[in-house]
Scaffold this active site. Structure first.
Site, PDB file in Angstrom:
ATOM      1  N   CYS A  79       0.830  -1.200   0.000  1.00  0.00           N
ATOM      2  CA  CYS A  79       0.000   0.000   0.000  1.00  0.00           C
ATOM      3  C   CYS A  79       0.876   1.266   0.000  1.00  0.00           C
ATOM      4  O   CYS A  79       1.520   1.558  -0.998  1.00  0.00           O
ATOM      5  CB  CYS A  79      -1.012  -0.021   1.141  1.00  0.00           C
ATOM      6  SG  CYS A  79      -2.337   1.197   0.918  1.00  0.00           S
ATOM      7  N   HIS A 170      -3.210  -4.899   1.194  1.00  0.00           N
ATOM      8  CA  HIS A 170      -2.665  -5.266   2.508  1.00  0.00           C
ATOM      9  C   HIS A 170      -2.697  -6.783   2.703  1.00  0.00           C
ATOM     10  O   HIS A 170      -3.654  -7.313   3.274  1.00  0.00           O
ATOM     11  CB  HIS A 170      -3.485  -4.600   3.620  1.00  0.00           C
ATOM     12  CG  HIS A 170      -3.309  -3.126   3.715  1.00  0.00           C
ATOM     13  ND1 HIS A 170      -2.379  -2.540   4.546  1.00  0.00           N
ATOM     14  CD2 HIS A 170      -3.932  -2.112   3.066  1.00  0.00           C
ATOM     15  CE1 HIS A 170      -2.447  -1.224   4.412  1.00  0.00           C
ATOM     16  NE2 HIS A 170      -3.380  -0.939   3.516  1.00  0.00           N
ATOM     17  N   GLU A 172      -1.156  -8.527   4.807  1.00  0.00           N
ATOM     18  CA  GLU A 172      -1.032  -8.866   6.230  1.00  0.00           C
ATOM     19  C   GLU A 172      -2.378  -8.853   6.956  1.00  0.00           C
ATOM     20  O   GLU A 172      -2.470  -9.329   8.084  1.00  0.00           O
ATOM     21  CB  GLU A 172      -0.045  -7.901   6.910  1.00  0.00           C
ATOM     22  CG  GLU A 172      -0.572  -6.518   7.223  1.00  0.00           C
ATOM     23  CD  GLU A 172      -0.696  -5.559   6.040  1.00  0.00           C
ATOM     24  OE1 GLU A 172      -1.066  -4.397   6.280  1.00  0.00           O
ATOM     25  OE2 GLU A 172      -0.437  -5.962   4.877  1.00  0.00           O
TER      26      GLU A 172
END
Length: 196
Positions: A79, A170, A172
């Site tokens: 990002c 993202h 994660e």
């Protein structure tokens, strides 16, 4: 054991560490530039790119990260991390790190209320990966040296050039660690070459 650093200035640092550890590597939060010597790869997480640049300047990270990349050590920007890596940023005169030969547009999918998830076909993965997009950038154009890894709605959202990997979303923020694993494999390859 491989040690992968996560730039600890802002963003989902803890989630990146958990994903790294789920992939069998050691995760380390990097808060000072001198700590970069202790890691084999670096993740630059999301956040807000203007704030991140200000923090990188305050803590003198720009040149040390460029030197880290010049050694061939892998870097993964997610990002806002992708924006930090890009050679050109739309509506901005100069780049931040300028390590990935791409041009990016910020907030190109809309503001935070327009956050969304999408299944992506990612090169190197055998099944779709769910990308979480939050005020996400996208890659407008990429140099010939850059490998496009994923697209969404006709826009490039993930790319790789040598030891530099960047994505708009993202990884994660999901329980799917395959993209982190892809980066861990890049770091392993770097370490193996070093050992020869």
């Amino acid at each position: 054991m491989l040690t992968i650093g996560v730039l600890g200035l802002q963003g989902a640092v803890r989630e990146h560490i958990q994903s790294i550890e789920a992939c069998g590597a050691e995760g380390k939060i990097i808060k000072r530039a001198e700590e970069l010597v202790s890691v084999d790869g670096l993740i630059i997480p999301g956040g807000e790119s203007t704030t991140m640049r200000r923090l990188m300047d305050t803590y003198q990270f720009i040149e040390p990260i460029k030197a880290f990349a010049a050694k061939g050590k892998p870097i993964f920007g997610t990002c806002a991390g992708l924006i930090m890596l890009a050679k050109h940023i739309e509506d901005r005169d100069n780049a931040h790190l300028g390590l990935l030969n791409v041009s990016v547009a910020r907030n190109s999918f809309g503001r935070q209320v327009d956050s969304f998830e999408a299944d992506l076909e990612v090169k190197g993965l055998d099944a779709p990966f769910t990308g979480v997009f939050i005020r996400a950038p996208h890659i407008i154009s990429a140099d010939e040296s850059v490998e496009v890894m994923a697209e969404y709605d006709g826009r490039i959202v993930m790319a790789k050039e040598n030891n530099i990997l960047g994505c708009s979303f993202h990884p994660e923020l999901t329980d799917d660690h395959r993209l982190t694993q892809l980066f861990v494999e890049m770091v392993k390859t770097y370490k193996t070459k070093l050992a020869v």
